[in-house]
Design a protein around this motif. Structure first.
Motif, mmCIF file in Angstrom:
data_model
loop_
_atom_site.group_PDB
_atom_site.id
_atom_site.type_symbol
_atom_site.label_atom_id
_atom_site.label_comp_id
_atom_site.label_asym_id
_atom_site.label_seq_id
_atom_site.Cartn_x
_atom_site.Cartn_y
_atom_site.Cartn_z
ATOM 1 N N LEU A 90 40.463 30.084 64.590
ATOM 2 C CA LEU A 90 39.527 30.802 63.725
ATOM 3 C C LEU A 90 38.123 30.206 63.827
ATOM 4 C CD1 LEU A 90 41.602 31.350 60.434
ATOM 5 C CD2 LEU A 90 41.553 32.739 62.512
ATOM 6 N N ALA A 91 38.042 28.882 63.841
ATOM 7 C CA ALA A 91 36.739 28.216 63.928
ATOM 8 C C ALA A 91 36.077 28.481 65.275
ATOM 9 C CB ALA A 91 36.896 26.724 63.688
ATOM 10 N N SER A 92 36.855 28.408 66.346
ATOM 11 C CA SER A 92 36.301 28.646 67.680
ATOM 12 C C SER A 92 35.850 30.094 67.842
ATOM 13 C CB SER A 92 37.330 28.302 68.757
ATOM 14 O OG SER A 92 37.533 26.916 68.857
ATOM 15 N N PRO A 150 39.288 25.415 75.477
ATOM 16 C CA PRO A 150 38.853 24.285 74.649
ATOM 17 C C PRO A 150 38.152 24.762 73.388
ATOM 18 C CG PRO A 150 37.376 24.567 76.516
ATOM 19 C CD PRO A 150 38.515 25.528 76.725
ATOM 20 N N GLY A 151 38.089 23.890 72.406
ATOM 21 C CA GLY A 151 37.371 24.205 71.174
ATOM 22 C C GLY A 151 35.945 24.612 71.481
ATOM 23 N N MET A 152 35.448 25.621 70.765
ATOM 24 C CA MET A 152 34.128 26.171 71.068
ATOM 25 C C MET A 152 33.159 26.071 69.895
ATOM 26 S SD MET A 152 34.079 27.193 74.202
ATOM 27 C CE MET A 152 32.907 28.536 74.405
ATOM 28 N N THR A 153 33.467 25.261 68.896
ATOM 29 C CA THR A 153 32.544 25.124 67.780
ATOM 30 C C THR A 153 31.381 24.222 68.195
ATOM 31 O OG1 THR A 153 33.489 23.117 66.795
ATOM 32 C CG2 THR A 153 34.555 25.201 66.263
ATOM 33 N N ALA A 154 30.364 24.186 67.357
ATOM 34 C CA ALA A 154 29.185 23.370 67.667
ATOM 35 C C ALA A 154 29.524 21.892 67.737
ATOM 36 C CB ALA A 154 28.111 23.608 66.614
ATOM 37 N N HIS A 155 30.660 21.492 67.150
ATOM 38 C CA HIS A 155 31.048 20.077 67.125
ATOM 39 C C HIS A 155 32.155 19.760 68.132
ATOM 40 C CE1 HIS A 155 28.607 19.803 63.545
ATOM 41 N NE2 HIS A 155 29.296 20.786 63.001
ATOM 42 N N SER A 156 32.584 20.740 68.905
ATOM 43 C CA SER A 156 33.670 20.527 69.863
ATOM 44 C C SER A 156 33.187 19.782 71.094
ATOM 45 C CB SER A 156 34.282 21.875 70.277
ATOM 46 O OG SER A 156 34.850 22.543 69.172
ATOM 47 N N ARG A 157 34.126 19.198 71.815
ATOM 48 C CA ARG A 157 33.775 18.383 72.976
ATOM 49 C C ARG A 157 33.172 19.211 74.098
ATOM 50 N NH1 ARG A 157 38.959 15.387 74.855
ATOM 51 N NH2 ARG A 157 37.476 14.417 76.309
ATOM 52 N N TYR A 158 33.767 20.362 74.399
ATOM 53 C CA TYR A 158 33.294 21.153 75.542
ATOM 54 C C TYR A 158 31.832 21.562 75.385
ATOM 55 C CZ TYR A 158 33.316 24.562 79.346
ATOM 56 O OH TYR A 158 33.016 25.242 80.504
#
Length: 374
Positions: A46-48, A341-349
């Motif tokens: 949901l976050a991504s 991969p995670g796509m939020t502003a705080h994700s690694r990618y």
């Protein structure tokens, strides 16, 4: 007809108004963004998905949000994207039941509105579904059957990367070192598990063969802790892998593209204790992520080259994050590939790509271009 401030006619729900907009041809490419799903990683999805929807070029692409509940029900979502991360999206008026049309004439969705079913043709679909039933090739296979271009990895590469055993076999054949490992299924006896663990050596990790976000993963120091670790892993998959614990630290590299690949900055995970489990991945209570990694430039280039080799060997497309271990002697050992991969502003990618000048909007644009125009 009189319209409300939100663009809805009186008595019309948000979902009905959004569906009518999707049925109009306004020159933009229609892209389904899939989120939620039957996976322990539902909340992360949901976050991504919120990040993808809010960083999509609305002048070029028309988002067609498709939410999948934890129970596996599919809906066309016509509400506010801000309701998605808080899991308030599946409410009356915002959702209309929908399915993927398996016939290739439509290559799109069938949405079952109050006025009857409507076909929504799609130029691409962007699955933002982490873990099982989304990142493992199942949804990608459905989309491929329907003739809908997939943004990101396809069915085969998604399935390969999700399966830790098969991914390690392919990567080893490509010339990259992998940890010692043995695979158990639910029929394995305690004696067999102990025998295989001795072959791997302690300490070791017990993991589900197919799961993400470190669900069901246990570090095992002694034989006494093995049975419970195996039981825990098998709660998430029908097979468990016993994997050598690599001494060193984890580094990752974001890879973007299809033919010509772009490798992001290398990151480094600094652990204060334990391993990079689910809690640490999404709260960073004691762990720290350094972008760029605190390693020499020539070693960073080696990580990038290994990541690109692994990405190609596993048939990845669009984007993926490749994780490796860097040992104290400088040797690299493969860990895993995260195909969504995670796509939020705080994700690694996004952080790795941002470090080389590619913002989240640029990532989404390039992944969609690869699907729509590739």
């Amino acid at each position: 007809m009189e319209k409300s401030k939100g663009g809805q006619a009186p008595g019309q729900t948000a979902a009905e108004a959004a569906l009518l907009a999707c049925l109009r041809d306004d020159g933009r490419r229609k892209v389904a963004v899939l989120f939620g799903g039957c996976s322990p990683e539902y909340a992360v999805s949901l976050a991504s998905a919120h990040a993808v929807l809010t960083h999509l070029d609305a002048a070029r692409y028309q988002a067609v949000p498709v939410g999948i509940t934890r129970e596996g029900e599919w809906y066309f979502y016509g509400g506010d994207p801000e309701a998605i991360p808080a899991d308030r999206w599946h409410t009356a008026g915002n959702c209309i039941p929908a399915v993927v049309s398996q016939g290739r004439k439509l290559h799109g969705l069938i949405v079952f509105g109050s006025g009857g079913p409507s076909g929504v043709p799609l130029d691409a679909a962007f699955p933002v579904l982490h873990g099982q039933n989304g990142e493992d090739g199942t949804v990608q296979g459905l989309l491929e059957i329907a003739g809908i271009p997939v943004a990101g990895c396809g069915a085969l590469s998604s399935a390969l990367c999700m399966d830790k055993d098969m991914a390690h076999r392919v990567v080893a054949a490509a010339g990259v070192a992998v940890p010692r490992a043995r695979v158990l299924d639910g029929r394995a006896t305690g004696t067999e598990a102990l025998r295989q663990a001795e072959a791997v050596g302690y300490p070791l990790f017990v993991k589900p063969v197919r799961a993400g976000s470190s669900y069901g993963v246990t570090r095992v120091e002694t034989p006494a802790a093995l049975p419970e670790a195996v039981r825990r892993a098998l709660a998430f998959d029908r097979r468990a892998v016993l994997e050598q614990a690599i001494e060193g630290f984890e580094v990752g590299c974001a890879v973007l593209g299809d033919g010509e690949l772009l490798a992001g900055a290398v990151d480094e995970i600094e652990l204060a204790q334990g391993f990079f489990d689910y809690t640490e991945k999404y709260t960073l209570e004691t762990a720290k992520i350094h972008v760029p990694a605190r390693i020499p430039p020539e070693k960073a280039r080696e990580v990038q080259e290994a990541a690109v080799r692994i990405y190609r060997a596993l048939g990845c497309a669009g984007f993926a994050r490749v994780d490796l271990f860097l040992q104290s002697d400088g040797a690299l050992v493969f860990n895993e590939v995260n195909t969504i991969p995670g796509m939020t502003a705080h994700s690694r990618y996004p952080a790795m790509m941002r470090e080389i000048g590619v913002p989240l909007q640029g990532i989404v644009r390039r992944v969609l271009e690869g699907a729509v125009e590739g």
